[in-house]
Each structure stands twice: as structure tokens, then as C-alpha cells.
Write an enzyme that holds these catalytic residues in place. Structure first.
Site, PDB file in Angstrom:
ATOM      1  CE1 TYR A 119     -53.191  36.468 -25.553  1.00  0.00           C
ATOM      2  CE2 TYR A 119     -55.073  36.083 -24.134  1.00  0.00           C
ATOM      3  CZ  TYR A 119     -53.805  35.740 -24.565  1.00  0.00           C
ATOM      4  OH  TYR A 119     -53.173  34.661 -24.009  1.00  0.00           O
ATOM      5  CG  ASN A 138     -44.923  33.454 -17.594  1.00  0.00           C
ATOM      6  OD1 ASN A 138     -45.633  33.366 -18.591  1.00  0.00           O
ATOM      7  ND2 ASN A 138     -44.437  34.602 -17.176  1.00  0.00           N
ATOM      8  CE1 TYR A 165     -42.699  29.005 -25.864  1.00  0.00           C
ATOM      9  CE2 TYR A 165     -43.754  30.598 -24.435  1.00  0.00           C
ATOM     10  CZ  TYR A 165     -42.617  30.004 -24.918  1.00  0.00           C
ATOM     11  OH  TYR A 165     -41.382  30.410 -24.461  1.00  0.00           O
ATOM     12  CG  MET A 213     -42.074  36.975 -28.080  1.00  0.00           C
ATOM     13  SD  MET A 213     -43.289  37.973 -27.202  1.00  0.00           S
ATOM     14  CE  MET A 213     -42.444  39.487 -26.900  1.00  0.00           C
ATOM     15  CG  PHE A 227     -49.596  24.902 -24.419  1.00  0.00           C
ATOM     16  CD1 PHE A 227     -50.439  23.873 -24.006  1.00  0.00           C
ATOM     17  CD2 PHE A 227     -49.188  25.837 -23.473  1.00  0.00           C
ATOM     18  CE1 PHE A 227     -50.875  23.787 -22.679  1.00  0.00           C
ATOM     19  CE2 PHE A 227     -49.611  25.758 -22.144  1.00  0.00           C
ATOM     20  CZ  PHE A 227     -50.452  24.725 -21.751  1.00  0.00           C
ATOM     21  CD1 TRP A 228     -53.364  30.977 -24.652  1.00  0.00           C
ATOM     22  CD2 TRP A 228     -55.442  30.473 -25.294  1.00  0.00           C
ATOM     23  NE1 TRP A 228     -54.156  32.069 -24.386  1.00  0.00           N
ATOM     24  CE2 TRP A 228     -55.444  31.792 -24.772  1.00  0.00           C
ATOM     25  CE3 TRP A 228     -56.638  29.954 -25.773  1.00  0.00           C
ATOM     26  CZ2 TRP A 228     -56.576  32.585 -24.705  1.00  0.00           C
ATOM     27  CZ3 TRP A 228     -57.782  30.748 -25.710  1.00  0.00           C
ATOM     28  CH2 TRP A 228     -57.745  32.047 -25.182  1.00  0.00           C
TER      29      TRP A 228
HETATM   30  N1  LIG Z   1     -49.462  30.331 -25.127  1.00  0.00           N
HETATM   31  C1  LIG Z   1     -49.462  30.515 -23.823  1.00  0.00           C
HETATM   32  O1  LIG Z   1     -50.211  29.894 -23.087  1.00  0.00           O
HETATM   33  C2  LIG Z   1     -48.507  31.503 -23.246  1.00  0.00           C
HETATM   34  C3  LIG Z   1     -48.319  31.608 -21.857  1.00  0.00           C
HETATM   35  C4  LIG Z   1     -47.366  32.512 -21.366  1.00  0.00           C
HETATM   36  C5  LIG Z   1     -46.654  33.304 -22.267  1.00  0.00           C
HETATM   37  N2  LIG Z   1     -46.921  33.184 -23.588  1.00  0.00           N
HETATM   38  C6  LIG Z   1     -46.183  33.932 -24.606  1.00  0.00           C
HETATM   39  O2  LIG Z   1     -44.829  33.603 -24.441  1.00  0.00           O
HETATM   40  C7  LIG Z   1     -44.025  34.666 -24.882  1.00  0.00           C
HETATM   41  C8  LIG Z   1     -43.053  35.019 -23.773  1.00  0.00           C
HETATM   42  O3  LIG Z   1     -43.804  35.511 -22.668  1.00  0.00           O
HETATM   43  P1  LIG Z   1     -43.045  36.020 -21.370  1.00  0.00           P
HETATM   44  O4  LIG Z   1     -44.005  36.565 -20.409  1.00  0.00           O
HETATM   45  O5  LIG Z   1     -42.137  34.936 -20.944  1.00  0.00           O
HETATM   46  O6  LIG Z   1     -42.246  37.213 -22.056  1.00  0.00           O
HETATM   47  P2  LIG Z   1     -41.069  38.147 -21.551  1.00  0.00           P
HETATM   48  O7  LIG Z   1     -40.506  37.681 -20.258  1.00  0.00           O
HETATM   49  O8  LIG Z   1     -41.569  39.540 -21.667  1.00  0.00           O
HETATM   50  O9  LIG Z   1     -39.948  37.901 -22.673  1.00  0.00           O
HETATM   51  C9  LIG Z   1     -40.141  38.234 -23.996  1.00  0.00           C
HETATM   52  C10 LIG Z   1     -39.123  37.466 -24.821  1.00  0.00           C
HETATM   53  O10 LIG Z   1     -39.375  37.651 -26.202  1.00  0.00           O
HETATM   54  C11 LIG Z   1     -38.131  37.989 -26.833  1.00  0.00           C
HETATM   55  N3  LIG Z   1     -38.410  38.806 -28.015  1.00  0.00           N
HETATM   56  C12 LIG Z   1     -39.123  39.948 -28.071  1.00  0.00           C
HETATM   57  N4  LIG Z   1     -39.187  40.391 -29.346  1.00  0.00           N
HETATM   58  C13 LIG Z   1     -38.493  39.505 -30.096  1.00  0.00           C
HETATM   59  C14 LIG Z   1     -38.177  39.409 -31.474  1.00  0.00           C
HETATM   60  N5  LIG Z   1     -38.611  40.316 -32.356  1.00  0.00           N
HETATM   61  N6  LIG Z   1     -37.433  38.366 -31.906  1.00  0.00           N
HETATM   62  C15 LIG Z   1     -36.993  37.435 -31.026  1.00  0.00           C
HETATM   63  N7  LIG Z   1     -37.250  37.461 -29.698  1.00  0.00           N
HETATM   64  C16 LIG Z   1     -37.997  38.496 -29.241  1.00  0.00           C
HETATM   65  C17 LIG Z   1     -37.370  38.736 -25.762  1.00  0.00           C
HETATM   66  O11 LIG Z   1     -36.019  38.727 -26.104  1.00  0.00           O
HETATM   67  P3  LIG Z   1     -35.054  40.009 -25.826  1.00  0.00           P
HETATM   68  O12 LIG Z   1     -34.595  39.871 -24.410  1.00  0.00           O
HETATM   69  O13 LIG Z   1     -33.982  39.817 -26.815  1.00  0.00           O
HETATM   70  O14 LIG Z   1     -35.881  41.245 -26.056  1.00  0.00           O
HETATM   71  C18 LIG Z   1     -37.679  37.860 -24.558  1.00  0.00           C
HETATM   72  O15 LIG Z   1     -36.905  36.700 -24.573  1.00  0.00           O
HETATM   73  C19 LIG Z   1     -44.985  35.785 -25.251  1.00  0.00           C
HETATM   74  O16 LIG Z   1     -45.226  35.693 -26.631  1.00  0.00           O
HETATM   75  C20 LIG Z   1     -46.244  35.434 -24.472  1.00  0.00           C
HETATM   76  O17 LIG Z   1     -47.416  35.960 -25.042  1.00  0.00           O
HETATM   77  C21 LIG Z   1     -47.808  32.306 -24.095  1.00  0.00           C
END
Ligand SMILES: NC(=O)c1ccc[n+]([C@@H]2O[C@H](COP(=O)([O-])OP(=O)(O)OC[C@H]3O[C@@H](n4cnc5c(N)ncnc54)[C@H](OP(=O)(O)O)[C@@H]3O)[C@@H](O)[C@H]2O)c1
Length: 356
Positions: free
Chosen positions: A82, A155, A273, A276, A298-299
């Protein structure tokens, strides 16, 4: 299983730990912490250690942490993948909820017994107790349930900012997002519903697809498609009752992101953002030329840093807390895991080998 697909693992129910040893050496508390001395797979490098904690200084607050989630970024931070690299040894965890045990002499707003969330990242929330400065905490209503409170700093603000900051959206406008069943995705659908926006969710196919579609529609999604349905040539006909999306939110990347970009309205914006699928975002050339689509990232960590102490941040949290308190915004389904079972929790939480 539906619950498993949607669940979010939360490693601590710290206040209920029968084994929690809280003792005072004159004025010290013995805090248990999940610490790592090297980057690596969390189950391999995390260690449960006990550290003496001194009395809070005049500007500090002693907090007993009650619950903290495992987010994808927590896993990546421990793996050393990270952008935030902490000096080692470090205590894991970026967000969490706790209660004030003692407040230093100069602390203005927080009092003993007040529930608080840790509002600054990388302070280490996977532990039983810590001293934080008052500015690193936000007081919240004591009645918010633990899981909702523990997950309100990463989130919900991510979803909120992405919907507010990139395209001016009016009532009836449409947003499309992949990873629609993710924790962020569920908040996006709920905020869209609360703000009078239409939303299209894209999910991966699964045996209980109809159950998931129904659930996301209950949260607020106007339509839910699988990645395969999105890729079909006649997808625009399927979505003809909805306006072309002005905003696309992408946490997957690869072909799925390209397929979403094709559906965007003229001058639409895609905000990436997460990644995955660990595949790069490929931008379709016609979308750029003929529709003048923009692509941004966006982060939330940067946004929070840049808006520390600013009214925009206070206003956002006030609005989110009100929605959570009134039940207009629900946290995701989750499983509470005691701190001592951290190895299983981190292994089960995510099977991630790359950057997300
Ligand atoms: N940039 C930012 O500020 C920020 C802030 C918060 C989160 N995030 C990012 O947002 C994303 C989601 O976070 P979260 O906490 O909401 O995650 P989460 O609840 O753990 O959910 C993960 C999601 O990713 C999907 N996924 C996993 N592998 C995949 C693949 N190979 N192809 C397509 N979909 C896939 C899962 O789908 P399935 O149910 O099908 O497995 C699920 O919908 C992560 O990448 C996290 O790092 C970024």
C-alpha cells in the site's frame, strides 16, 4: 452463501473479551495489540503483544477500542503493498470504534463514556486500548451499533465524496458502479436512493445471483447486472428505461471497466478507486473521442488529510452520522471475530495477492 458473499470481517469484540486483562501498574494499562515487525501475509506476520500504556497526556484521550474492521487496504498495508508505509514495528488497523476511558486536562469536547471513532488513518486500531489526541477522534452517538460505527470512517466517506465531487448530479440522474455488492458499493446504492439518483450495479455471477440482485435493489439499486450481462451488445436496450449514466465508479478494472465506460453519457466521468481484478483500466478510444469522457481516481486517505479540520469534512460526517443514526444508511453484513482469533479472521477476510 449469501451472507458469506456480503459479510465483512470484524476482528474484535473487545469489550466482551472475558480474557481481557486490564490492570493498573500505578497508572498504566496493559493493552493488547496486533503488531507486525515485517511486511508479509497478515496471518504470518501479525503477533498479539501486550504493551504498557501510560496515562493520557493533557491533550490526549485514553480509548478502549471496541471493534475494528478488516478492510482490503489493511491487508495491503501489512503486505507492504500500500502507498502508506509505516515505520516498523507497526500496529495494524485504520479505523475503529471505542469509548473514552479518561480524558487529559486540556481535552475540550470528549468525556468519559463517550463513543468515538478514530478519524485519522494509520494509527493502529487493532488493539484493546490506545491514547489518541482529541483531533484524531470524532464523537458519535453512543447508540450507533458497533459494526456500523466501526466502519463509518472509510467506506461511507468514499461513497459520499465520489458521488458529490466529480459530476454535478441532479435528481433522476444515473450512476453505474461495479463491485456493487462491496461495502463501498452498498453505501453508494443507499446514498443514491436517499439523494434521488438512479443507480446501476454490476456484480460477478454466482449461484445465488437473484437473491443478491433483490438485496441490492432493496438497498436502492435501480438495476443490477452481471459482468456478462453488461458485456452483451444489447445491454443499452436492457437499460433503456434509465438515463445514460453520468458517473461510473470503478473498483474492479479490466474489461469490466471498459464495458462500463461504453455506457457513460457524453462528458461522463469514470472514477477509479480500487483494482480488485488486478487488471489495468483499458479506456475505449471512441469513448474518449466521441463522448469526451474523463477518467479520474479517488483516494479517501488523501481527501481526509487535505480536509482535516475543514467545514466540508465536518458537514459530511454530520450528514452521514444522521443517516446512520436514523437507519437511512445501513452498514454491511458482517461477522464479529474475537481478537484472539485474528489469524483465521485475516485469512478468511480476503484472499488478495495484489494491490486492491
Ligand atoms: N480509494 C479509496 O479511497 C478506497 C476507499 C475504500 C475502499 N477502496 C477500495 O474499494 C474496493 C472495495 O472495498 P470494500 O471494502 O468495499 O471491499 P469488499 O466489501 O471486501 O468487497 C470487495 C468487492 O470486490 C469484488 N471483487 C473481488 N475480486 C474481484 C474480481 N477479480 N473481479 C471483480 N470483482 C471482484 C467482490 O465481488 P465478489 O462478491 O464477487 O467477490 C466485492 O464486490 C477495494 O479495492 C478497496 O481497496 C478504496
Amino acid at each position: 452463501m449469501f451472507l458469506q458473499l456480503l459479510r465483512q470481517h470484524i476482528p474484535h469484540t473487545l469489550q466482551r473479551r472475558a480474557t481481557l486483562i486490564e490492570h493498573r501498574k500505578t497508572t498504566c494499562i496493559c493493552a493488547q495489540s496486533l503488531q507486525y515487525c515485517d511486511y508479509g501475509e497478515p496471518a504470518d506476520v501479525l503477533q498479539l503483544v501486550e504493551l504498557d500504556l501510560s496515562e493520557p497526556k493533557d491533550n490526549e484521550v485514553l480509548v478502549r477500542l471496541l471493534a475494528a474492521p478488516i478492510n482490503p487496504s489493511d491487508i495491503n498495508t501489512i503486505q507492504g503493498k500500500y502507498p502508506v508505509k509505516l515505520p516498523l514495528p507497526a500496529i495494524a488497523g485504520n479505523e475503529g470504534v471505542g469509548e473514552v476511558l479518561r480524558a487529559g486536562a486540556n481535552v475540550q469536547k470528549l468525556k468519559r463514556g463517550q463513543r468515538v471513532v478514530v478519524i485519522e488513518s494509520a494509527l493502529g486500531t487493532w488493539r484493546t486500548h490506545a491514547n489518541f489526541s482529541e483531533q484524531q477522534l470524532l464523537g458519535i452517538p453512543n447508540k450507533l451499533d458497533l459494526a456500523t460505527a466501526a466502519t463509518m470512517v472509510v467506506n461511507p466517506p468514499t461513497a459520499y465524496r465520489m458521488l458529490k465531487d466529480f459530476v454535478p448530479l441532479a435528481q433522476g440522474d444515473c450512476v453505474i458502479q461495479n463491485g456493487a455488492n462491496s461495502a463501498v458499493g452498498q453505501i453508494v446504492h443507499q446514498l443514491c436512493k436517499a439523494w434521488g439518483l438512479k443507480s446501476i450495479g454490476i456484480v460477478r455471477n454466482r449461484p445465488n445471483l437473484e437473491e443478491l440482485k433483490t438485496y441490492l435493489k432493496l438497498l436502492g439499486a435501480s438495476e443490477v447486472l452481471t459482468e456478462e450481462e453488461l458485456a452483451q451488445k444489447d445491454v443499452a436496450n436492457k437499460l433503456c428505461k434509465l438515463p445514460a449514466p453520468r458517473l461510473a465508479l470503478n473498483c474492479v478494472g479490466g474489461k469490466n471497466a471498459s464495458d462500463m465506460a461504453k455506457l457513460l453519457a457524453v462528458k461522463g466521468v469514470m472514477v477509479t478507486y480500487g483494482g480488485m481484478s488486478r487488471k489495468p483500466v483499458v479506456i475505449p478510444t471512441p469513448a474518449l473521442i466521441f463522448k469526451n469522457i474523463s477518467f479520474c481516481g479517488f483516494w479517501v486517505t488523501r481527501w481526509m488529510r487535505e480536509h482535516k479540520g475543514k467545514p466540508t469534512r465536518d458537514k459530511m460526517f454530520a450528514e452521514l452520522i444522521e443517516m446512520l443514526d436514523q437507519g437511512k444508511l445501513k452498514g454491511v453484513k458482517h461477522e464479529m471475530v474475537p481478537l484472539k482469533d485474528y489469524k483465521k479472521a485475516v485469512s478468511d477476510a480476503l484472499d488478495l495477492k495484489g494491490m486492491v
